[in-house]
Design an enzyme around this catalytic site. Structure first.
Site, PDB file in Angstrom:
ATOM      1  N   ARG A 120      12.947  -1.119 -37.752  1.00  0.00           N
ATOM      2  CA  ARG A 120      13.944  -0.254 -37.145  1.00  0.00           C
ATOM      3  C   ARG A 120      14.668   0.454 -38.276  1.00  0.00           C
ATOM      4  O   ARG A 120      14.424   0.194 -39.451  1.00  0.00           O
ATOM      5  CB  ARG A 120      14.931  -1.028 -36.245  1.00  0.00           C
ATOM      6  N   ASP A 166      20.727   8.531 -37.303  1.00  0.00           N
ATOM      7  CA  ASP A 166      19.391   8.612 -36.695  1.00  0.00           C
ATOM      8  C   ASP A 166      18.985  10.045 -36.417  1.00  0.00           C
ATOM      9  O   ASP A 166      17.798  10.341 -36.250  1.00  0.00           O
ATOM     10  CB  ASP A 166      19.384   7.785 -35.403  1.00  0.00           C
TER      11      ASP A 166
HETATM   12  C1  LIG Z   1      19.143   4.661 -42.226  1.00  0.00           C
HETATM   13  S1  LIG Z   1      19.011   4.910 -40.549  1.00  0.00           S
HETATM   14  C2  LIG Z   1      19.785   3.473 -39.950  1.00  0.00           C
HETATM   15  C3  LIG Z   1      20.240   3.643 -38.552  1.00  0.00           C
HETATM   16  O1  LIG Z   1      19.261   3.144 -37.635  1.00  0.00           O
HETATM   17  C4  LIG Z   1      19.871   2.138 -36.873  1.00  0.00           C
HETATM   18  O2  LIG Z   1      19.421   2.098 -35.555  1.00  0.00           O
HETATM   19  P1  LIG Z   1      18.322   0.978 -35.112  1.00  0.00           P
HETATM   20  O3  LIG Z   1      18.660  -0.291 -35.842  1.00  0.00           O
HETATM   21  O4  LIG Z   1      18.513   0.899 -33.624  1.00  0.00           O
HETATM   22  O5  LIG Z   1      16.999   1.564 -35.503  1.00  0.00           O
HETATM   23  C5  LIG Z   1      21.333   2.491 -36.906  1.00  0.00           C
HETATM   24  O6  LIG Z   1      21.649   3.578 -36.067  1.00  0.00           O
HETATM   25  C6  LIG Z   1      21.478   2.840 -38.346  1.00  0.00           C
HETATM   26  O7  LIG Z   1      22.628   3.528 -38.712  1.00  0.00           O
END
Ligand SMILES: CSC[C@H]1O[C@H](OP(=O)(O)O)[C@H](O)[C@@H]1O
Length: 364
Positions: free
Chosen positions: A53, A241
């Site tokens: 993620r 994101d």
């Molecule tokens: C460096 S981008 C990180 C960004 O992604 C995360 O979302 P997720 O864990 O659901 O993929 C989160 O929004 C972070 O800030």
């Protein structure tokens, strides 16, 4: 970054040149385990189920997913289908669609027989570009943090979710400046938002910072405003994101509330991202699709049982309905500046055009 002294990235090709290896982030911080992606479906599931993620890492995984898809079917239909499957896995991080379209654009003119090798080469290039971009974000962001530090007490920085090396191929976005400033000898303390419901802050950011020796304190999401009103936060820095062409920042749910508290208390609020996170085709943040995940992530909580197993327990009564919005949008007016691999700019179309003149002016 290093784990127990050994250098790691978050994604890499196995020795067979086909299988792709990733860290299963669902098990961190309790267990550090990797999984092998051997098919397009494996890559889609790893993104959808959040074994991997973080916007830039989702993009790199999608790029390798395209290569795995070409091994299965390198026809024109296979190229289109692989992109559709991957883009459907998570809608908000633009890095995913950007990586898919970048690979498709490279492969489309090629004969099917040439597509597998070129796909892996392009996925590797995207991954290496992310490492370099995030390192540069660290340098530019550390310059800001160094200027903010007034000497004496450590600089107090609040961050939300995980935008560290685990969210990218290496170095991170929001955490890269913190690592770089820490390496320069700038005393820093990080307030780490737990980041409900999947607790990326508690599970991933705290683990990263502890592994790197950066002082930090885990707090509940709702404590940030209180700390800012008490004057105990010198700056906020988050990842993203998707950034719209006007500088609106989409990030993990709860980011907007932190930006409001920062604005109300005169605390500078930064967002850090590589070029792959900026959507120059989207006019403003309200057009960004906000992923809604299963309510179970809200009504249940995962952690480590006494015997070390990672388990889930019910947080609310069985029949409790839940709503699970994974992201929110912070209007550009609440963002002090954007920190990118090309430098720091105002959160605005003009600011982005100054750093990316070749991509500006395309938003519908
Ligand atoms: C460096 S981008 C990180 C960004 O992604 C995360 O979302 P997720 O864990 O659901 O993929 C989160 O929004 C972070 O800030």
């Amino acid at each position: 970054m290093k784990v127990d002294g050994r250098p790691y990235r978050t994604i890499w090709p196995a020795d067979d040149g086909r299988t792709v290896v990733v860290i299963d982030q669902r098990l961190l911080p309790h267990r550090f385990e990797t999984i092998e992606l051997r098919s397009l479906a494996d890559a889609e599931v790893a993104i959808r189920d959040m074994a991997v993620r973080g916007a830039p890492l989702i993009g790199a995984t999608a790029a390798y997913g395209m290569a795995l898809g070409m091994v299965e079917d390198s026809s024109d239909e296979g190229l289109a289908r692989a992109g559709e499957v991957l883009i459907a896995s998570r809608p908000t991080a633009v890095n995913l669609a950007w990586a898919v379209r970048t690979v498709q654009q490279i492969l489309r003119p090629l004969a099917p027989a040439e597509r597998v090798e070129r796909a892996y080469a392009e996925a590797s290039r995207i991954a290496e570009d992310d490492v370099e971009s995030c390192a540069a974000i660290g340098r530019h962001g550390a310059d800001i943090l160094e200027k903010l530090w007034k000497g004496g007490e450590p600089l107090q920085v609040l961050t939300h979710c995980n935008a560290g090396w685990l969210a990218t191929v290496d170095w991170g976005t929001a955490l890269s400046p913190i690592y770089a400033a820490h390496e320069r000898g700038v005393p820093i303390h990080v307030w780490v938002d737990e980041t409900r419901p999947r607790n990326q802050g508690a599970a991933l950011t705290a683990w990263e910072l502890a592994s790197h020796g950066v002082p930090h304190t885990l707090i509940v999401d709702n404590a940030g405003g209180h700390l800012m009103r008490q004057g105990r936060v010198d700056a906020c820095i988050v990842g993203s994101d998707r950034v719209a062409a006007n500088g609106d920042v989409c990030n993990k749910i709860g980011t907007y509330l932190k930006a409001l508290a920062a604005h109300d208390n005169g605390v500078p609020f930064y967002a850090a991202m590589p070029h792959s996170t900026i959507d120059f085709d989207l006019a403003h943040g309200d057009l960004i699709p906000i992923e809604e995940r299963e309510a179970r992530e809200v009504t249940h909580i995962s952690g480590r049982a006494a015997d070390g197993t990672v388990t889930e327990v019910l947080l609310a009564p069985e029949a409790t309905p839940g709503a699970n919005f994974a992201f929110d949008v912070t209007p550009a007016r609440l963002v002090t500046a954007l920190i990118t691999e090309r430098g720091v700019c105002e959160a605005s179309a003009e600011g982005l055009a100054g750093l990316y003149p070749e991509r500006a002016g395309k938003a519908a």
